[in-house]
Structure formats: C-alpha cells, structure tokens
Design a protein around this motif. Structure first.
Motif, PDB file in Angstrom:
ATOM      1  N   ILE A 139      -4.002  -1.706 -11.376  1.00  0.00           N
ATOM      2  CA  ILE A 139      -3.828  -0.571 -10.187  1.00  0.00           C
ATOM      3  C   ILE A 139      -3.711   0.504 -11.061  1.00  0.00           C
ATOM      4  N   ILE A 143      -5.660   4.236 -10.254  1.00  0.00           N
ATOM      5  CA  ILE A 143      -5.164   5.457  -9.846  1.00  0.00           C
ATOM      6  C   ILE A 143      -5.427   6.814 -11.051  1.00  0.00           C
ATOM      7  N   ILE A 198      -9.127   5.534  -0.992  1.00  0.00           N
ATOM      8  CA  ILE A 198      -7.809   5.485  -1.572  1.00  0.00           C
ATOM      9  C   ILE A 198      -6.780   6.659  -0.609  1.00  0.00           C
ATOM     10  N   HIS A 201      -0.992   6.611  -3.407  1.00  0.00           N
ATOM     11  CA  HIS A 201      -0.550   5.683  -4.444  1.00  0.00           C
ATOM     12  C   HIS A 201       0.960   6.068  -5.113  1.00  0.00           C
ATOM     13  N   SER A 203       3.503   5.323  -8.514  1.00  0.00           N
ATOM     14  CA  SER A 203       3.946   4.492  -9.731  1.00  0.00           C
ATOM     15  C   SER A 203       5.103   4.829 -10.431  1.00  0.00           C
ATOM     16  N   CYS A 253       4.928   4.563  -0.673  1.00  0.00           N
ATOM     17  CA  CYS A 253       3.687   4.541  -0.680  1.00  0.00           C
ATOM     18  C   CYS A 253       3.000   4.837   0.781  1.00  0.00           C
ATOM     19  N   ASN A 347       3.668  -0.161  -9.406  1.00  0.00           N
ATOM     20  CA  ASN A 347       2.634   0.572  -8.764  1.00  0.00           C
ATOM     21  C   ASN A 347       2.351   0.080  -7.332  1.00  0.00           C
ATOM     22  N   ILE A 349      -1.142   1.108  -4.125  1.00  0.00           N
ATOM     23  CA  ILE A 349      -2.044   1.931  -3.709  1.00  0.00           C
ATOM     24  C   ILE A 349      -2.110   1.354  -2.023  1.00  0.00           C
ATOM     25  N   TYR A 351      -5.016   1.751   1.009  1.00  0.00           N
ATOM     26  CA  TYR A 351      -6.396   1.795   0.657  1.00  0.00           C
ATOM     27  C   TYR A 351      -6.853   1.497   2.081  1.00  0.00           C
TER      28      TYR A 351
END
Length: 353
Positions: A139, A143, A198, A201, A203, A253, A347, A349, A351
């Motif tokens: 992931i 990113i 995307i 995101h 992290s 996120c 982390n 994302i 999407y």
C-alpha cells in the motif's frame, strides 16, 4: 488526470502446506518450555483464531525476486503497456531473497534491481528500489507511486509486494503456522479517466512503544545451537494495537475523501488474522454507528495464509480476475485498502475502481 491501477497480476505458489502437516512439529513456548497440549489441539485452536486451513510455500529453487517477477509479468501484460516505459519499479518486501539452503538474507543488489533484470528491461531511467514498511509495504508503494506521478516525476510505476516467509519461520513456534509465500503486482499510471483512481490515503508509524512488536528473534528450542534468527511477534499486543488504531486510520482516510461510508463496496484489508481483521472492520463501522455489512471484507487467508506485503495485491488481483468465489469489484465501486504491520505501521487508501 487521475492516478489509477491499470493492470494487476499475482503469483500463488504451488506447494500447499496444510494444518495437519504441523501435527508432527515440536511446538514450544517462547522460553523453551513444553506446551501442555497435543499438537492436534494446538492446531485446532490456531484454526479457530486465525481462520487458516492451509498456506502456500514457494518451491525451493524460487526466491522472493523470482515470484515478484512472475506477478510483475502478469501485471504488465494486463495493463498492456511497454515495460520500457516504466519509470519506477517499487518492490515491497521485508526479508529479501532467502535461499532455501541458506541462513542469510540477500538484498544486494536490491530485489527491485533483480526484478528489473528478470523482466529484461533495458531502459536505465527505469528506477528500481526496495521498500521496507512491514506488511503495509505494498500500500505504501502505491502511495509513493501516486506521489511520483502527481509531482510529474513519473507516468507509469510498477508496484510489487512479494515475500517468502516460509524461509524465516521458527518450526518450534506456533506462530509459524500463520505465514506463507506469495507475490502481487500492479501498474499505477496517470489516465484521462476522471471517474476512477486513488482518492485519498493515510499513513502512520507508531514506534515509541510499538517498534518491536514484530521482530527477529531466536528459536524457541533452547536446547539446540541455532544461529539463525526468525520472525517473531507479540500477538496480543499487535491485536490490541491494531484494533485501537487501524479503524481510526481508515476513518480519517474515508472522511478526507468526503465519500459516505454507505458507498463503500469492499474493504481489502491485510490478511493477518481472520478474527483480528473482522474485529477491525466491525470497529470501523461502529465509528459510524453502523453494523458491518455482509460480504464487505473478502478473506483469502483461509487458503493462502499471511504472505505479508503480498496479501492485499494478491486478493485484489484474484477478485478483479473473477478468481474469488462470491466476490466481485465493479466499475465505479469504492474500495478501501488497509494494512497494519511491523514498525508498527498503518496505512489506508480510498480508491474508486
């Protein structure tokens, strides 16, 4: 311009190691003491907690770089791109190439350089590097590819997650039954499709108290001389850490994306432990005062085990290619990728497919 996954590929090793294959192991506690239970009971309890029936091990002649290149070839073919146009090859792993007959991890040259060599890419401007970020490495690679493309540094990136954990497990440790081998890869590139890609995101690294929750340690069998080091973990601490922190990262996120949680169609979470993953996703939905929807969280761990950085890209590829029973991802679906692992790193994302 949107940045999206345009192709995927995976490699699932042929060798199957079933739970009953561990019945003849000598499992010991971390202090070397005997476990007061027969192996059949140990394995049964393990299955109840993790959901794992079997896992895959790479054949002896194959290393992490080999299986990474197999997945990469499929992703390149699926994206229908010229491999010479790749700007970056990002390979997430944790232990490098560990030959089946060796006690040493080999990371020079990098796994990415080895993959580029195996793919026979001539272009020197195609840059390869390795990413060590625990299980969330793939992931994080996506990113980073996203950032490269947004900044104008790159247009096309190959992101791979590959691992041969069977080479670094202690046969005297019950946790050794969790781990497996595998590889997954995607092509990330800029497209003119403004309706997918995307979106956001997140992290984080927690290292003040949590850095050594997963570590390299000695065998549980203290009666033998063994200079090797094996993957070890504090399972209870990891469970509590993940349950307290991963749902919050996922919520942060999603909230940044301004997408309603009811529009999320799939959550592809690192295949670490079935009970833990289910608890994380349930807690995530509780943050929105909702119940976890049925079928929202596909699980491959039962048959494939925990292959670290490879679990999510492998799962994604299987679903996209219609190789996962009763699961599909359709055009326009909102997906959340999420992971947790050594570091301790987290982390996610959001999407749109």
């Amino acid at each position: 311009m949107n940045i999206k996954i345009t192709g995927s590929g995976s490699y699932i090793p042929a060798n199957i190691e079933r739970n009953e294959d561990f019945h003849n192991h000598e499992f010991l506690n971390s202090d070397g003491s005997t476990i007061n239970a027969p192996n059949e009971i140990i394995v049964k309890k393990f299955k109840a907690i993790t959901g794992i029936d079997e896992r895959r091990y790479a054949k002896n002649h194959l290393n992490t770089s080999d299986i990474a290149s197999f997945a990469a070839e499929k992703a390149i073919e699926d994206a229908n791109i010229n491999r010479e146009e790749l700007d970056y090859i990002i390979v997430a792993h944790n232990y490098g190439d560990v030959r089946s007959d060796s006690q040493q991890s080999d990371t020079v040259p990098s796994i990415a350089s080895r993959v580029k060599h195996l793919l026979r890419i001539k272009n020197p401007k195609c840059v390869g590097y390795d990413l060590l970020f625990g299980c969330p490495g793939w992931i994080e690679g996506v990113i980073q590819a996203n950032a490269f493309i947004k900044s104008g540094i790159a247009k096309k990136c190959l992101v791979i997650g590959a691992e041969t954990l069977s080479r670094v497990i202690d046969p005297h440790d019950r946790d050794s039954m969790i781990y497996s081998d595998g590889a997954g890869a995607v092509i990330v590139e800029s497209t003119q499709d403004n309706k997918s890609g995307i979106i956001t995101h997140e992290s984080a690294t927690f290292a003040l108290d949590e850095a050594h929750f997963i570590y390299f340690g000695e065998t549980n069998n203290q009666e033998i001389k063994d200079n090797r080091r094996y993957i070890k973990m504090y399972g209870r601490k990891i469970y509590e850490f993940a349950l307290n922190n991963v749902p919050l990262a996922m919520k942060s996120c999603l909230d940044k994306s301004e997408i309603d949680i009811s529009d999320v169609k799939k959550i592809l979470i690192h295949q670490a432990n079935e009970k833990m993953d289910e608890a994380i996703v349930k807690r995530f939905y509780e943050l929105y005062n909702m119940e976890m929807p049925e079928g929202i969280m596909p699980m491959s761990i039962g048959k494939l085990g925990n292959s670290s950085v490879a679990t999510i890209p492998t799962l994604y590829d299987m679903i996209i290619k219609d190789n996962f029973e009763n699961q599909n991802i359709n055009k326009g679906d909102i997906i959340i990728f999420a992971s947790v692992g050594a570091g301790m790193n987290i982390n996610a994302i959001v999407y749109k497919h």
